[in-house]
Design a protein around this motif. Structure first.
Motif, mmCIF file in Angstrom:
data_model
loop_
_atom_site.group_PDB
_atom_site.id
_atom_site.type_symbol
_atom_site.label_atom_id
_atom_site.label_comp_id
_atom_site.label_asym_id
_atom_site.label_seq_id
_atom_site.Cartn_x
_atom_site.Cartn_y
_atom_site.Cartn_z
ATOM 1 N N TYR A 77 1.050 -1.270 -0.084
ATOM 2 C CA TYR A 77 0.067 -0.015 -0.175
ATOM 3 C C TYR A 77 0.838 1.216 0.159
ATOM 4 C CZ TYR A 77 -4.108 -2.651 0.782
ATOM 5 O OH TYR A 77 -5.211 -3.500 0.747
ATOM 6 N N ARG A 78 1.891 1.247 0.582
ATOM 7 C CA ARG A 78 2.676 2.390 0.675
ATOM 8 C C ARG A 78 4.281 2.111 0.375
ATOM 9 N NH1 ARG A 78 1.613 6.775 5.163
ATOM 10 N NH2 ARG A 78 3.129 5.707 6.504
ATOM 11 N N MET A 116 8.438 3.864 1.046
ATOM 12 C CA MET A 116 9.266 4.899 1.038
ATOM 13 C C MET A 116 10.686 4.357 0.858
ATOM 14 S SD MET A 116 10.631 7.275 4.177
ATOM 15 C CE MET A 116 10.866 5.996 4.935
ATOM 16 N N PHE A 174 8.668 7.602 -3.438
ATOM 17 C CA PHE A 174 7.653 7.413 -2.343
ATOM 18 C C PHE A 174 6.369 7.089 -3.378
ATOM 19 C CE2 PHE A 174 4.110 9.484 0.135
ATOM 20 C CZ PHE A 174 4.278 8.546 1.412
ATOM 21 N N LEU A 175 5.709 6.176 -2.744
ATOM 22 C CA LEU A 175 4.254 5.910 -3.346
ATOM 23 C C LEU A 175 3.505 6.239 -2.116
ATOM 24 C CD1 LEU A 175 4.705 2.776 -5.366
ATOM 25 C CD2 LEU A 175 4.208 4.956 -6.125
ATOM 26 N N PRO A 176 2.648 7.129 -2.123
ATOM 27 C CA PRO A 176 1.629 7.342 -1.059
ATOM 28 C C PRO A 176 0.520 6.145 -0.968
ATOM 29 C CG PRO A 176 0.869 8.816 -2.863
ATOM 30 C CD PRO A 176 2.248 7.885 -3.046
ATOM 31 N N MET A 177 -0.242 6.029 0.286
ATOM 32 C CA MET A 177 -1.247 5.293 0.543
ATOM 33 C C MET A 177 -2.474 5.723 0.063
ATOM 34 S SD MET A 177 -2.171 3.179 3.870
ATOM 35 C CE MET A 177 -3.573 1.941 4.106
ATOM 36 N N ASP A 178 -3.318 5.257 -1.119
ATOM 37 C CA ASP A 178 -4.429 5.858 -1.274
ATOM 38 C C ASP A 178 -5.672 4.929 -1.135
ATOM 39 O OD1 ASP A 178 -4.178 4.043 -3.295
ATOM 40 O OD2 ASP A 178 -4.053 5.366 -5.067
ATOM 41 N N HIS A 207 -0.914 -0.678 -4.370
ATOM 42 C CA HIS A 207 0.079 -0.413 -5.632
ATOM 43 C C HIS A 207 0.300 -1.798 -6.201
ATOM 44 C CE1 HIS A 207 0.119 3.968 -4.922
ATOM 45 N NE2 HIS A 207 0.413 3.719 -3.549
ATOM 46 N N TRP A 260 4.952 -0.552 3.554
ATOM 47 C CA TRP A 260 3.671 -0.917 4.195
ATOM 48 C C TRP A 260 2.914 -1.815 3.427
ATOM 49 C CZ3 TRP A 260 6.030 3.738 4.260
ATOM 50 C CH2 TRP A 260 6.539 4.029 5.388
#
Length: 109
Positions: free
Chosen positions: A30-31, A33, A64-68, A72, A96
């Motif tokens: 999901y996230r 960094m 960084f892939l943010p949690m949305d 992902h 995460w």
């Protein structure tokens, strides 16, 4: 299903299992960094199968892939989520994720 985290810290290059696969489960990421200590290419993998193309990273660069709310990346049953570094440079950060038994459909949660 609850969110867990895995520390990423490796300077050897190659595949970094973050997290390692567990028999009978899938991993949903999901996230992410990451910080790279040198020039490298980063590829995300489902075990040995590429989930992304090689992404060039600069020394001291970050990713960084943010949690949305939507994963992902999702691994196949029993596979690790691997972060591959093409060079032996320090790659540090956190992933995460959730771990689910078998292949529970995302919309069934």
């Amino acid at each position: 299903e609850f969110l867990q985290s895995a520390v990423v810290s490796n300077a050897g290059g190659g595949d970094i299992a973050s997290p390692a696969g567990i028999a009978g489960t899938i991993i949903r990421v999901y996230r992410i960094m990451l910080v790279m200590g040198g020039i490298t290419n980063i590829t995300f993998k489902d075990g040995s199968t590429a989930l992304s193309g090689a992404m060039p990273m600069l020394a001291n660069g970050s990713f960084f892939l943010p949690m949305d709310g939507t994963p992902h990346y999702t691994t196949s049953l029993g596979n690790a989520f691997n972060i591959n570094s093409s060079a032996g440079v320090q790659v540090s950060g956190t992933v995460w994720f959730t771990v689910l038994p078998t292949s529970t459909p995302f919309n069934a949660l």
